[in-house]
Design an enzyme around this catalytic site. Structure first.
Site, short mmCIF file in Angstrom:
data_model
loop_
_atom_site.label_atom_id
_atom_site.label_comp_id
_atom_site.label_asym_id
_atom_site.label_seq_id
_atom_site.Cartn_x
_atom_site.Cartn_y
_atom_site.Cartn_z
N GLY A 247 0.78 -1.24 0.00
CA GLY A 247 0.00 0.00 0.00
C GLY A 247 0.81 1.29 0.00
CB SER A 248 4.35 2.22 -0.63
OG SER A 248 4.63 1.87 -1.97
CG ASN A 249 2.18 3.23 -5.77
OD1 ASN A 249 2.58 4.24 -6.33
ND2 ASN A 249 2.82 2.06 -5.87
NE ARG B 238 -10.96 -13.00 -13.48
CZ ARG B 238 -9.87 -12.86 -12.73
NH1 ARG B 238 -9.68 -11.75 -12.05
NH2 ARG B 238 -8.97 -13.81 -12.66
CG LEU C 254 -10.13 -4.75 -12.47
CD1 LEU C 254 -10.19 -3.24 -12.65
CD2 LEU C 254 -10.75 -5.15 -11.14
CG ASN D 275 -2.40 -0.94 -12.75
OD1 ASN D 275 -2.31 -1.03 -11.53
ND2 ASN D 275 -1.70 -1.71 -13.57
CG HIS E 104 3.24 -2.51 -14.93
ND1 HIS E 104 2.87 -3.70 -14.32
CD2 HIS E 104 4.31 -2.79 -15.71
CE1 HIS E 104 3.70 -4.66 -14.73
NE2 HIS E 104 4.57 -4.14 -15.58
CG LEU F 273 -1.41 -8.37 -17.12
CD1 LEU F 273 -2.09 -8.16 -15.78
CD2 LEU F 273 -0.57 -9.64 -17.11
CG ASP F 274 0.18 -4.83 -16.33
OD1 ASP F 274 -0.56 -4.30 -15.49
OD2 ASP F 274 0.94 -5.77 -16.05
C1 GRF Z 1 4.00 -1.31 -7.21
O1 GRF Z 1 5.29 -1.62 -7.66
C2 GRF Z 1 3.07 -1.10 -8.38
O2 GRF Z 1 3.71 -0.54 -9.49
C3 GRF Z 1 2.61 -2.50 -8.70
O3 GRF Z 1 2.47 -3.12 -7.45
C4 GRF Z 1 3.33 -2.49 -6.51
C5 GRF Z 1 2.49 -2.04 -5.37
O4 GRF Z 1 3.25 -1.51 -4.32
N1 GRF Z 1 1.39 -2.48 -9.47
P1 GRF Z 1 2.52 -0.81 -3.12
O5 GRF Z 1 1.55 -1.83 -2.54
O6 GRF Z 1 1.80 0.40 -3.65
O7 GRF Z 1 3.59 -0.46 -2.14
#
Ligand code: GRF
Length: 198
Positions: free
Chosen positions: A11-13, A63, A91, A105, A107, A142-143
């Site tokens: 969850g750092s983002n 799903r 999704l 998203n 990535h 995907l992505d």
């Molecule tokens: C990040 O590297 C993001 O790019 C990828 O998953 C990771 C999530 O990291 N999709 P965090 O949980 O946000 O720390």
């Protein structure tokens, strides 16, 4: 405007987004934080920070049915823009059609290079000298959706997947909030795969 954050892990983002909301750099609220994993550290952090949050374990679930439940939860909380932040699930079309061009998203590679899992390790093993991160709209693949922002990061000779990931993560925390602010402002149009500032 309300953001819905979907996460499965650290969850750092999510925290970087929350910081930018708090300081007013993103003009919106965090309306709901959802996790498909009860033990996700990011979910615990959302609770500590006092955000509305919820969890539904996804393991073993169909799903389409699972995604319908998640979409309902987000709608109940008035979510306008969905931000995937380390959400480890593809999704369904049903979910995506409920939030048209309203799902983002991040990535950890310069897409379309290295989609999928362990993108930083893939980049290291491929021997690229530059990698980075990408914020994109989400579609059913995907992505793969149209790209909003990218940032580059050099790959150093002494890098491991961990040191490279840390350098990329710092850029993720910078460009994801920027992309969210941009989408909320609505100053863009999409032509084919190109997202153009207006
Ligand atoms: C990040 O590297 C993001 O790019 C990828 O998953 C990771 C999530 O990291 N999709 P965090 O949980 O946000 O720390």
């Amino acid at each position: 405007m309300k953001l819905g954050i979907l996460l499965s892990g650290r969850g750092s983002n999510f925290e970087a987004i929350a910081r930018n909301v708090r300081t007013g750099k993103i003009g919106c609220e965090i309306g709901f934080v959802f996790s498909n994993r009860p033990n996700a550290p990011g979910l615990a952090r959302a609770r500590e920070l006092g955000f509305p949050s919820g969890v539904i374990e996804s393991a073993g679930r169909d799903r389409t049915e699972f995604d319908a439940q998640v979409a309902d939860l987000l709608k109940q909380h008035g979510v306008d823009l969905v931000c995937l932040a380390g959400y480890m699930r593809l999704l369904s079309g049903g979910f995506i059609s409920q939030f048209p061009r309203r799902i983002l998203n991040i990535h950890p590679s310069l897409l379309p290079a290295f989609p999928g899992l362990d993108a930083q390790y893939q980049a290291l093993m491929h021997g690229v000298k530059v990698t980075g991160c990408t914020v994109h709209f989400v579609d059913e693949n995907l992505d793969a959706g149209p790209i909003l922002l990218q940032a580059t990061v050099p790959v150093l000779d002494e890098d491991t997947a961990d040191t490279l990931s840390a350098r990329i993560l710092a850029e993720e925390h910078r460009i994801y909030p920027e992309a969210i602010a941009w989408v909320l402002n609505g100053n863009f149009r999409i032509e084919g795969r190109r997202v153009i500032r207006t």
